[in-house]
Write a protein that holds these residues in place. Structure first.
Motif, PDB file in Angstrom:
ATOM      1  N   LYS A   1       0.566  -1.209  -0.298  1.00  0.00           N
ATOM      2  CA  LYS A   1       0.303  -0.110   0.075  1.00  0.00           C
ATOM      3  C   LYS A   1       0.290   1.014  -0.214  1.00  0.00           C
ATOM      4  CE  LYS A   1      -3.850  -1.947   2.277  1.00  0.00           C
ATOM      5  NZ  LYS A   1      -4.188  -2.295   3.966  1.00  0.00           N
ATOM      6  N   ILE A   2       1.711   1.012   0.908  1.00  0.00           N
ATOM      7  CA  ILE A   2       2.911   2.115   0.763  1.00  0.00           C
ATOM      8  C   ILE A   2       3.350   2.726  -0.128  1.00  0.00           C
ATOM      9  CG2 ILE A   2       4.608   3.086   2.058  1.00  0.00           C
ATOM     10  CD1 ILE A   2       4.118   1.677   4.286  1.00  0.00           C
ATOM     11  N   GLN A   3       3.315   1.696  -1.101  1.00  0.00           N
ATOM     12  CA  GLN A   3       4.715   1.908  -2.659  1.00  0.00           C
ATOM     13  C   GLN A   3       3.109   2.006  -3.650  1.00  0.00           C
ATOM     14  OE1 GLN A   3       6.397  -2.004  -3.436  1.00  0.00           O
ATOM     15  NE2 GLN A   3       8.695  -1.396  -2.070  1.00  0.00           N
ATOM     16  N   GLY A   4       2.200   2.052  -3.458  1.00  0.00           N
ATOM     17  CA  GLY A   4       1.200   2.128  -4.434  1.00  0.00           C
ATOM     18  C   GLY A   4       0.961   3.616  -3.779  1.00  0.00           C
ATOM     19  N   LEU A   5       0.817   3.546  -2.956  1.00  0.00           N
ATOM     20  CA  LEU A   5       0.313   5.662  -2.664  1.00  0.00           C
ATOM     21  C   LEU A   5       1.777   6.681  -2.892  1.00  0.00           C
ATOM     22  CD1 LEU A   5      -2.246   4.249  -0.132  1.00  0.00           C
ATOM     23  CD2 LEU A   5      -2.829   5.772  -2.304  1.00  0.00           C
ATOM     24  N   HIS A   6       2.610   6.012  -3.157  1.00  0.00           N
ATOM     25  CA  HIS A   6       3.685   6.856  -2.089  1.00  0.00           C
ATOM     26  C   HIS A   6       3.907   8.168  -3.279  1.00  0.00           C
ATOM     27  CE1 HIS A   6       4.912   5.838  -6.937  1.00  0.00           C
ATOM     28  NE2 HIS A   6       5.511   6.924  -6.685  1.00  0.00           N
ATOM     29  N   THR A   7       2.613   8.954  -4.015  1.00  0.00           N
ATOM     30  CA  THR A   7       2.555  10.208  -4.688  1.00  0.00           C
ATOM     31  C   THR A   7       1.917  10.710  -3.658  1.00  0.00           C
ATOM     32  OG1 THR A   7       0.909   9.071  -5.438  1.00  0.00           O
ATOM     33  CG2 THR A   7       2.595   9.663  -7.115  1.00  0.00           C
ATOM     34  N   LEU A   8       1.224   9.963  -2.564  1.00  0.00           N
ATOM     35  CA  LEU A   8       0.399  11.444  -1.697  1.00  0.00           C
ATOM     36  C   LEU A   8       1.813  10.667  -0.334  1.00  0.00           C
ATOM     37  CD1 LEU A   8      -2.720   9.428  -1.052  1.00  0.00           C
ATOM     38  CD2 LEU A   8      -2.043  11.535  -2.614  1.00  0.00           C
ATOM     39  N   ASP A   9       2.552  12.001  -0.427  1.00  0.00           N
ATOM     40  CA  ASP A   9       4.052  11.731   0.309  1.00  0.00           C
ATOM     41  C   ASP A   9       4.058  12.606   1.535  1.00  0.00           C
ATOM     42  OD1 ASP A   9       3.954  14.826  -0.417  1.00  0.00           O
ATOM     43  OD2 ASP A   9       5.781  14.046  -1.580  1.00  0.00           O
ATOM     44  N   ASP A  10       2.398  13.225   1.893  1.00  0.00           N
ATOM     45  CA  ASP A  10       2.762  13.645   3.421  1.00  0.00           C
ATOM     46  C   ASP A  10       1.566  12.510   4.286  1.00  0.00           C
ATOM     47  OD1 ASP A  10       0.091  14.451   2.293  1.00  0.00           O
ATOM     48  OD2 ASP A  10       0.096  15.498   2.764  1.00  0.00           O
ATOM     49  N   ILE A  11       1.575  11.114   4.142  1.00  0.00           N
ATOM     50  CA  ILE A  11       1.242   9.836   4.747  1.00  0.00           C
ATOM     51  C   ILE A  11       2.268  10.142   5.471  1.00  0.00           C
ATOM     52  CG2 ILE A  11      -0.119   7.730   4.732  1.00  0.00           C
ATOM     53  CD1 ILE A  11      -1.782   8.408   2.359  1.00  0.00           C
ATOM     54  N   VAL A  12       1.645   9.866   7.281  1.00  0.00           N
ATOM     55  CA  VAL A  12       2.830   9.644   8.316  1.00  0.00           C
ATOM     56  C   VAL A  12       2.328   7.745   8.612  1.00  0.00           C
ATOM     57  CG1 VAL A  12       3.820   9.790  10.469  1.00  0.00           C
ATOM     58  CG2 VAL A  12       2.844  11.473   8.947  1.00  0.00           C
ATOM     59  N   TRP A  13       3.180   6.765   7.913  1.00  0.00           N
ATOM     60  CA  TRP A  13       2.997   5.091   8.470  1.00  0.00           C
ATOM     61  C   TRP A  13       2.872   4.433  10.174  1.00  0.00           C
ATOM     62  CZ3 TRP A  13      -0.897   3.056   4.719  1.00  0.00           C
ATOM     63  CH2 TRP A  13      -0.743   4.033   3.692  1.00  0.00           C
ATOM     64  N   HIS A  14       2.181   4.279   9.996  1.00  0.00           N
ATOM     65  CA  HIS A  14       2.261   4.032  11.309  1.00  0.00           C
ATOM     66  C   HIS A  14       2.436   1.746  10.919  1.00  0.00           C
ATOM     67  CE1 HIS A  14       2.393   7.126  14.723  1.00  0.00           C
ATOM     68  NE2 HIS A  14       1.761   7.949  13.188  1.00  0.00           N
ATOM     69  N   PHE A  15       3.261   1.407  11.559  1.00  0.00           N
ATOM     70  CA  PHE A  15       3.464   0.277  11.709  1.00  0.00           C
ATOM     71  C   PHE A  15       2.724   0.176  13.000  1.00  0.00           C
ATOM     72  CE2 PHE A  15       4.549  -4.595  12.520  1.00  0.00           C
ATOM     73  CZ  PHE A  15       3.796  -4.788  11.157  1.00  0.00           C
ATOM     74  N   ILE A  16       2.329  -1.313  13.475  1.00  0.00           N
ATOM     75  CA  ILE A  16       0.593  -1.749  14.401  1.00  0.00           C
ATOM     76  C   ILE A  16       0.794  -3.391  14.595  1.00  0.00           C
ATOM     77  CG2 ILE A  16      -0.119   0.689  14.754  1.00  0.00           C
ATOM     78  CD1 ILE A  16      -2.866  -0.770  13.845  1.00  0.00           C
ATOM     79  N   GLY A  17       1.615  -3.923  13.468  1.00  0.00           N
ATOM     80  CA  GLY A  17       1.363  -5.298  14.157  1.00  0.00           C
ATOM     81  C   GLY A  17       2.231  -6.165  14.570  1.00  0.00           C
ATOM     82  N   PRO A  18       2.435  -7.678  15.167  1.00  0.00           N
ATOM     83  CA  PRO A  18       3.288  -7.971  15.612  1.00  0.00           C
ATOM     84  C   PRO A  18       4.694  -8.253  14.761  1.00  0.00           C
ATOM     85  CG  PRO A  18       2.103  -9.423  14.792  1.00  0.00           C
ATOM     86  CD  PRO A  18       1.182  -8.387  14.953  1.00  0.00           C
ATOM     87  N   ILE A  19       5.842  -8.565  14.565  1.00  0.00           N
ATOM     88  CA  ILE A  19       6.858  -7.861  13.959  1.00  0.00           C
ATOM     89  C   ILE A  19       7.769  -8.935  13.656  1.00  0.00           C
ATOM     90  CG2 ILE A  19       9.225  -6.832  13.458  1.00  0.00           C
ATOM     91  CD1 ILE A  19       8.355  -4.388  14.005  1.00  0.00           C
ATOM     92  N   GLN A  20       8.096 -10.309  13.263  1.00  0.00           N
ATOM     93  CA  GLN A  20       9.127 -11.028  12.556  1.00  0.00           C
ATOM     94  C   GLN A  20      10.143 -10.459  12.814  1.00  0.00           C
ATOM     95  OE1 GLN A  20       7.023 -13.170  10.206  1.00  0.00           O
ATOM     96  NE2 GLN A  20       6.198 -14.820  11.854  1.00  0.00           N
ATOM     97  N   SER A  21      11.603 -11.504  13.227  1.00  0.00           N
ATOM     98  CA  SER A  21      12.832 -10.959  12.990  1.00  0.00           C
ATOM     99  C   SER A  21      13.344 -10.595  11.217  1.00  0.00           C
ATOM    100  CB  SER A  21      13.813 -11.135  13.657  1.00  0.00           C
ATOM    101  OG  SER A  21      13.461 -13.087  13.900  1.00  0.00           O
ATOM    102  N   ASN A  22      13.161 -11.688  10.831  1.00  0.00           N
ATOM    103  CA  ASN A  22      12.800 -11.158   8.977  1.00  0.00           C
ATOM    104  C   ASN A  22      12.606 -10.557   8.310  1.00  0.00           C
ATOM    105  OD1 ASN A  22      10.464 -12.917   9.392  1.00  0.00           O
ATOM    106  ND2 ASN A  22      11.120 -14.078   7.424  1.00  0.00           N
ATOM    107  N   LYS A  23      11.306  -9.471   8.760  1.00  0.00           N
ATOM    108  CA  LYS A  23      10.868  -8.390   8.850  1.00  0.00           C
ATOM    109  C   LYS A  23      10.863  -7.230   9.124  1.00  0.00           C
ATOM    110  CE  LYS A  23       7.963 -11.365   6.067  1.00  0.00           C
ATOM    111  NZ  LYS A  23       6.811 -11.591   6.240  1.00  0.00           N
ATOM    112  N   THR A  24      12.125  -6.758   9.616  1.00  0.00           N
ATOM    113  CA  THR A  24      12.208  -5.898   9.967  1.00  0.00           C
ATOM    114  C   THR A  24      13.194  -5.054   8.651  1.00  0.00           C
ATOM    115  OG1 THR A  24      14.805  -6.181  11.161  1.00  0.00           O
ATOM    116  CG2 THR A  24      12.769  -6.569  12.806  1.00  0.00           C
ATOM    117  N   ARG A  25      13.692  -5.467   8.300  1.00  0.00           N
ATOM    118  CA  ARG A  25      14.194  -5.214   7.768  1.00  0.00           C
ATOM    119  C   ARG A  25      13.105  -4.094   6.280  1.00  0.00           C
ATOM    120  NH1 ARG A  25      18.929  -3.661   5.258  1.00  0.00           N
ATOM    121  NH2 ARG A  25      19.933  -4.892   6.091  1.00  0.00           N
TER     122      ARG A  25
END
Ligand SMILES: *Cc1c(COP(=O)(O)O)cnc(C)c1O
Length: 227
Positions: free
Chosen positions: A65-89
């Motif tokens: 979604k972030i990539q699809g909406l990159h032109t709306l560059d004043d959106i502030v994106w919050h990650f609010i789910g569980p994170i596995q170590s292989n997804k941190t990057r």
């Protein structure tokens, strides 16, 4: 059928009214629109109605979604789910905030994958009711954990996040939110960048605001039921 813009408007009114009812300053509670499972077109509708803070729970879905909406560059994106170590990057590269920090190893990876000119804003997730079904650190461990997080140079500690136990009585839930506010006020004394207490969702945002929330995370009440 109400539109997303209409529902957003009515949530904004509820948030502001609850803030004033709690004798708190106007506009002191931010609204995070939780768009998980909802299509990009729904996010665009909310954006066009003025919403700028969005929350996603799943890494792959969020990044698309972030990539699809990159032109709306004043959106502030919050990650609010569980994170596995292989997804941190992916999280470090695409999101502006992570609200679900509860393991030092994950925080260290996010720190290593961020940079001084693109610091990641983080909140520590607290399991305020010591609920076996919830992520988050215990209140007792908070001060040592916050110290460790604050020493990671590419992360900015912005505050705390919680999800209280489901199906509590209103008074128990108020007490949980109030304990969070006490932890938040104490944290602020030690770390100057701390300004965010993320608590309250569609079903409990009024109670959360009444007890000190500075950011409510609202999905269903804006975008409708998830499948
Ligand atoms: C899904 C979710 C929300 C939004 O919940 P609603 O009840 O739909 O408002 C808020 N916070 C977190 C962490 C979530 O996972």
């Amino acid at each position: 059928m109400e539109t997303i813009a209409e529902r957003l408007k009515s949530i904004q009114i509820t948030v502001e009214q609850s803030t004033l009812d709690a004798h708190r300053p106007s506009n002191s509670v931010k609204l995070l629109a939780v768009s998980k499972t909802k299509p990009v077109s729904d996010i665009v509708q909310a954006y066009e109605a003025g919403q700028r803070l969005f929350g996603e729970n799943y890494v792959q879905e969020g990044v698309e979604k972030i990539q699809g909406l990159h032109t709306l560059d004043d959106i502030v994106w919050h990650f609010i789910g569980p994170i596995q170590s292989n997804k941190t990057r992916l999280v470090a590269e695409h999101f502006d905030w992570v609200q679900t920090i509860d393991r030092l190893k994950i925080a260290q990876r996010l720190n290593d994958q961020s940079s001084p000119d693109k610091k990641l804003n983080v909140c520590i997730q607290v399991n305020i009711d010591n609920d076996a079904n919830k992520a988050g650190i215990s209140a007792e461990d908070l001060s040592d954990f916050a110290k460790a997080i604050s020493e990671l140079p590419n992360l900015t500690l912005r505050g705390l996040m919680t999800i209280p136990k489901a199906n509590q009585h209103q008074e128990q839930q108020s007490a949980s939110f109030a304990r969070m506010t006490a932890l938040f006020k104490d944290l602020k004394k030690h770390y100057p960048a701390v300004d965010t207490l993320s608590m309250g969702m569609s079903g409990d945002m009024q109670n959360a605001i009444n007890n000190g929330s500075t950011m409510v995370r609202v999905g269903t009440a804006i975008f409708g039921e998830r499948n």
